[in-house]
Design a protein around this motif. Structure first.
Motif, short mmCIF file in Angstrom:
data_model
loop_
_atom_site.label_atom_id
_atom_site.label_comp_id
_atom_site.label_asym_id
_atom_site.label_seq_id
_atom_site.Cartn_x
_atom_site.Cartn_y
_atom_site.Cartn_z
N ASN A 123 33.43 -3.75 -22.43
CA ASN A 123 33.97 -4.64 -23.52
C ASN A 123 34.20 -5.93 -23.35
O ASN A 123 33.91 -6.43 -22.36
CB ASN A 123 35.47 -3.83 -23.47
N LYS A 124 34.96 -6.42 -24.34
CA LYS A 124 35.01 -7.76 -24.44
C LYS A 124 36.67 -8.20 -24.63
O LYS A 124 37.40 -7.42 -24.94
CB LYS A 124 34.73 -8.43 -25.77
N SER A 125 37.01 -9.20 -23.54
CA SER A 125 38.31 -9.53 -23.51
C SER A 125 38.61 -11.06 -22.91
O SER A 125 37.54 -11.69 -22.82
CB SER A 125 38.96 -8.54 -22.47
N ILE A 126 39.64 -11.53 -22.81
CA ILE A 126 39.78 -12.90 -22.62
C ILE A 126 39.45 -12.65 -20.98
O ILE A 126 40.17 -11.71 -20.14
CB ILE A 126 41.35 -13.25 -22.69
N ARG A 127 38.61 -13.47 -20.41
CA ARG A 127 38.33 -13.38 -18.84
C ARG A 127 39.00 -14.40 -17.95
O ARG A 127 38.87 -15.59 -18.48
CB ARG A 127 36.79 -13.26 -18.97
N ARG A 128 39.17 -14.09 -16.92
CA ARG A 128 39.76 -15.06 -15.73
C ARG A 128 39.02 -14.77 -14.49
O ARG A 128 38.76 -13.51 -14.23
CB ARG A 128 41.18 -14.82 -15.78
N ALA A 129 38.93 -16.06 -14.07
CA ALA A 129 38.19 -15.62 -12.39
C ALA A 129 38.80 -16.59 -11.52
O ALA A 129 39.14 -17.73 -11.56
CB ALA A 129 36.59 -16.10 -12.64
N LEU A 130 38.70 -16.33 -10.36
CA LEU A 130 39.10 -17.04 -9.09
C LEU A 130 37.55 -17.42 -8.69
O LEU A 130 37.14 -16.72 -8.13
CB LEU A 130 39.80 -16.29 -8.16
N ALA A 131 37.58 -18.72 -8.70
CA ALA A 131 35.86 -19.27 -8.20
C ALA A 131 36.02 -20.45 -7.31
O ALA A 131 37.09 -21.40 -7.19
CB ALA A 131 35.60 -19.69 -9.45
N GLU A 132 35.24 -20.28 -6.51
CA GLU A 132 34.80 -21.56 -5.57
C GLU A 132 33.79 -22.79 -6.31
O GLU A 132 32.55 -21.99 -6.52
CB GLU A 132 34.15 -21.19 -4.19
N ILE A 133 34.25 -23.76 -6.67
CA ILE A 133 33.21 -24.47 -7.37
C ILE A 133 33.40 -25.93 -6.67
O ILE A 133 34.32 -26.63 -6.60
CB ILE A 133 33.80 -24.70 -9.01
N GLU A 134 32.14 -26.26 -6.20
CA GLU A 134 31.99 -27.64 -5.70
C GLU A 134 33.23 -27.83 -4.51
O GLU A 134 33.77 -28.93 -4.23
CB GLU A 134 32.46 -29.02 -6.74
N GLY A 135 33.22 -26.75 -3.70
CA GLY A 135 34.11 -26.77 -2.48
C GLY A 135 35.53 -26.60 -2.86
O GLY A 135 36.30 -26.41 -1.86
N LYS A 136 35.87 -26.55 -4.11
CA LYS A 136 37.43 -26.22 -4.31
C LYS A 136 37.64 -25.05 -5.02
O LYS A 136 36.67 -24.53 -5.68
CB LYS A 136 37.84 -27.28 -5.29
N GLN A 146 38.41 -19.03 -23.56
CA GLN A 146 39.24 -19.05 -24.53
C GLN A 146 38.86 -18.18 -25.54
O GLN A 146 39.47 -18.34 -26.75
CB GLN A 146 39.22 -20.53 -25.20
N SER A 147 37.91 -17.47 -25.39
CA SER A 147 37.49 -16.45 -26.52
C SER A 147 37.18 -15.08 -25.75
O SER A 147 36.74 -15.06 -24.50
CB SER A 147 36.33 -16.72 -27.16
N PRO A 148 37.25 -13.83 -26.40
CA PRO A 148 37.07 -12.56 -25.89
C PRO A 148 35.54 -12.56 -25.46
O PRO A 148 34.67 -12.78 -26.24
CB PRO A 148 36.98 -11.53 -26.58
#
Length: 294
Positions: free
Chosen positions: A213-226, A233-235
């Motif tokens: 399905n489609k929904s507003i998505r969120r992630a906890l990510a490691e990017i460039e060491g941070k 902002q869209s499903p």
């Protein structure tokens, strides 16, 4: 005209014998026909081979309507994240960027180490946090936390329903993908935190998930060491969102509760914003990853 009765035996043989020139012409015609057939077959085979070669070459060429997109070097997000090292303020830095036609908001908490909390009372005073998002899912049937969950050294839930994990031990935050991780035991032994979620990116590679399905998505990510939180902002589908994270430069990423989940942040100017379900009756095991103000 001779009487047939008076024709000698030698004359009969001559009359019944085939014309040698006619037989030679027949052989020549059959030979030419065979050569023509063979030549035709060779031409057809060569035409097919050339056609296939041409198709393979054409298939590798970009269409005029689908130009190859070359990522800028260095990536704009990389420059922005590196620039955050000069900021001393405790707060959340925000950056909006569009990847693969997907508008994203990137939240990078500065000057704070995260922890987990259970219950909506955890974020009763949003101004006390620079960033908070719902972390692990809660089951629809028994309202329990899905997967292993450790709260300040205390295991509240066990199980491997999802391979993605986040471990917070001391000041170190680890995001990764593994069926079995020693970080669960370390979190219980060292008063740390641990929870499970859908894996999205593992060592820079997209991880597929079952929900379509489609929904507003969120992630906890490691990017460039941070460590950052990335929100669409869209499903979006899991696949498209995970691909956007890969193209964004995420090395590791796991899912956070999406849709209208309760979230909030305090920006670098000290302004606090809260969004999502604020008035609904929360589940007892609704849980959050929070970055408190110090």
């Amino acid at each position: 005209m001779k009487n047939i009765e008076n024709i000698s035996e030698s004359e009969i043989r001559v009359i019944g014998q085939e014309n040698p020139h006619r037989e030679s012409n027949k052989k020549r015609k059959w030979l030419l026909l065979a050569v023509a057939v063979i030549a035709g077959v060779v031409i057809v085979v060569l035409a097919v081979v050339c056609s296939r070669n041409q198709e393979s070459v054409t298939a590798s060429e970009p269409s005029v309507y689908e130009p190859i997109v070359v990522r800028e070097q260095p990536h704009p997000l990389r420059e922005w994240i590196i620039g955050l090292d000069t900021i001393q303020t405790c707060g959340t830095a925000l950056h909006e960027i569009t990847i693969n036609d997907i508008p994203l908001t990137v939240y990078v908490p500065l000057g704070s180490t995260p922890r987990l909390g259970v219950g909506k009372a955890t974020v009763k005073h949003p101004e006390d946090f620079i960033l908070f998002f719902q972390a692990a899912d809660v089951r629809a049937d028994n309202k329990k936390i899905v997967g292993a969950f450790v709260l300040q050294g205390e295991p509240l839930s066990r199980g491997l329903s999802k391979r993605g994990y986040c471990a917070i031990i001391g000041d170190e935050v680890r995001v990764g993908v593994a069926e079995n991780s020693p970080l669960f035991e370390q979190a219980t032994e060292q008063n740390g935190y641990f929870f499970r979620q859908y894996p999205l990116v593992d060592n820079g590679q997209l991880v597929e998930n079952e929900p379509k399905n489609k929904s507003i998505r969120r992630a906890l990510a490691e990017i460039e060491g941070k460590i950052a939180v990335v929100e669409s902002q869209s499903p979006e589908s899991f696949h498209d969102f995970a691909q956007a994270l890969v193209d964004l430069g995420a090395q590791h990423a796991i899912y956070l509760v999406g849709g209208a989940a309760l979230c909030g942040y305090t920006d670098l100017e000290g302004q606090t914003a809260v969004f999502g379900f604020q008035e609904c009756k929360p589940f007892k095991n609704t849980n959050f990853i929070v970055w408190p103000k110090h």
